[in-house]
Scaffold this motif. Structure first.
Motif, PDB file in Angstrom:
ATOM      1  N   GLU A 248       0.636  -1.122  -0.141  1.00  0.00           N
ATOM      2  CA  GLU A 248       0.016  -0.119  -0.097  1.00  0.00           C
ATOM      3  C   GLU A 248       0.793   1.165  -0.098  1.00  0.00           C
ATOM      4  O   GLU A 248       2.002   1.352   0.613  1.00  0.00           O
ATOM      5  CB  GLU A 248      -0.968   0.328   1.293  1.00  0.00           C
ATOM      6  N   TYR A 249       0.425   2.027  -0.581  1.00  0.00           N
ATOM      7  CA  TYR A 249       1.107   3.604  -0.646  1.00  0.00           C
ATOM      8  C   TYR A 249       0.152   4.427  -1.019  1.00  0.00           C
ATOM      9  O   TYR A 249      -0.722   4.385  -1.627  1.00  0.00           O
ATOM     10  CB  TYR A 249       2.502   3.879  -1.286  1.00  0.00           C
ATOM     11  N   GLY A 250       0.472   5.860  -0.632  1.00  0.00           N
ATOM     12  CA  GLY A 250      -0.419   7.048  -0.883  1.00  0.00           C
ATOM     13  C   GLY A 250      -0.655   8.012   0.016  1.00  0.00           C
ATOM     14  O   GLY A 250       0.003   8.064   1.298  1.00  0.00           O
ATOM     15  N   TYR A 251      -1.191   9.227  -0.322  1.00  0.00           N
ATOM     16  CA  TYR A 251      -0.995  10.263   0.558  1.00  0.00           C
ATOM     17  C   TYR A 251      -2.472  11.219   0.362  1.00  0.00           C
ATOM     18  O   TYR A 251      -2.937  11.098  -0.777  1.00  0.00           O
ATOM     19  CB  TYR A 251      -0.039  11.518   0.213  1.00  0.00           C
ATOM     20  N   ARG A 252      -2.949  11.318   1.420  1.00  0.00           N
ATOM     21  CA  ARG A 252      -4.193  12.279   1.558  1.00  0.00           C
ATOM     22  C   ARG A 252      -4.043  13.561   0.869  1.00  0.00           C
ATOM     23  O   ARG A 252      -3.046  14.115   0.796  1.00  0.00           O
ATOM     24  CB  ARG A 252      -4.936  12.379   2.892  1.00  0.00           C
ATOM     25  N   SER A 253      -4.973  14.171   0.269  1.00  0.00           N
ATOM     26  CA  SER A 253      -5.196  15.546  -0.262  1.00  0.00           C
ATOM     27  C   SER A 253      -5.532  16.510   0.853  1.00  0.00           C
ATOM     28  O   SER A 253      -6.592  17.021   0.736  1.00  0.00           O
ATOM     29  CB  SER A 253      -6.083  15.568  -1.510  1.00  0.00           C
TER      30      SER A 253
END
Length: 333
Positions: A248-253
């Motif tokens: 999993e990877y990612g960033y919130r806006s």
């Protein structure tokens, strides 16, 4: 002259073969729903140039000390069940999107799965039997689908560290009925302690590393934050000589998205689309060029594209946000 021509052709074929072997996993985490999916649910995944999707069947336990996992029941959403995973998987495969099957546990009230810990040996045995039933159900489904990757667990640190012998035996059981490659999705602060990486094919990391305390970080500030973490990842990779995958990877806006990227609490008072773009671009800059890095799966992608994300949304999904263009540019390379 014919000899040289034949040699040239063989070299070209070898070159293309190496390139295809090194193709990154450009993945998304496809969130289950209560219904079957149809083509309109898959087309946006193809449009962002993803070549992999993670499908996530769920099992449920009542609390962190409860040993019984309920799974594959009629009370669950269709997409979280065995039938749902197979239906989703076949349609994605028709669109030339490969699969990672990634079973997960949900603790009631959203407690962190890494803290699952039994109070007695008897309870450990019950949990082990229950987890075996859960995970083998979906290992069989992964084999039916011929999914290239199966994830044997997600963020289960105390379970993994307290029962390593069980996990090694479970891996052997899984390999008897599933012929693809195996990984485990370790939390960002857990992966360096997992004792059974040598039994798996990928070192899997849910890559929510804290990178910067800035409100709206630049790409350079995000990249600077990766320095120490990347050294640790590289050291573990060299120790076991296994490719790394970001399960999993990612960033919130949202403002401060690089400070505690794992946080998913419902902050409503700000949206920061640029910070999300910068976080993704920095991660792509740091990892997609590395030969030992196999790729990763964006968190997260909803089946109903039109309702997913949007310019006023500060959650993880990149759908209908400017960052989607950044992802597509990276994934189609």
């Amino acid at each position: 002259m014919k000899k040289y021509k034949l040699l040239f052709i063989l070299l070209i074929q070898f070159s293309f073969g190496c390139q295809s072997q090194q193709q990154k996993i450009n993945g998304i985490s496809f969130v289950a729903s209560g219904e079957k999916i149809i083509q309109k649910n898959v087309t946006p995944v193809a449009n962002v140039s993803a070549n992999y999707a993670a499908l996530m069947p769920f099992g449920f336990i009542k609390n962190l000390a409860a040993p019984t996992i309920n799974h594959n029941t009629n009370r669950q959403w269709f997409g979280e069940t065995e039938k749902g995973i197979i239906q989703y998987g076949k349609l994605l495969q028709k669109n030339k999107i490969q699969l990672m099957i990634k079973p997960q546990i949900w603790v009631w009230h959203g407690e962190f799965t890494g803290n699952i810990l039994m109070k007695s040996e008897e309870d450990w045995k019950v949990l082990e039997d229950s987890y075996r039933s859960f995970i083998l159900t979906y290992a069989k489904a992964a084999e039916v689908l011929k999914a290239p990757i199966f994830c044997i667990g997600t963020e289960l640190e105390k379970f993994a560290l307290n029962r390593p012998r069980y996990w090694r035996h479970l891996i052997k059981e899984i390999r008897k009925l599933y012929k693809g490659k195996l990984t485990y999705a370790a939390n960002w602060d857990e992966f360096k302690r997992i004792p059974f990486w040598d039994d798996l094919d990928f070192i899997g990391i849910d890559a929510y590393f804290p990178l910067t305390d800035k409100k709206s970080p630049t790409i350079e500030e995000f990249e600077s934050g990766w320095n120490s973490h990347k050294k640790t990842i590289s050291a573990v990779q060299k120790k076991y000589n296994k490719p790394v995958i970001f399960t999993e990877y990612g960033y919130r806006s949202v403002n401060f998205t690089g400070a505690k990227p794992w946080e998913s609490n419902r902050v409503k008072d700000n949206v920061n689309l640029e910070a999300q773009i910068n976080g993704y671009q920095a991660l792509f800059n740091q990892f997609w060029k590395e030969k030992w890095f196999a790729g990763g799966f964006i968190w997260k992608w909803f089946h109903d594209y039109k309702k997913g994300g949007g310019l006023k949304n500060n959650r993880f999904t990149p759908q209908n946000k400017p960052v989607e263009k950044t992802i597509k540019q990276q994934y189609e390379n």
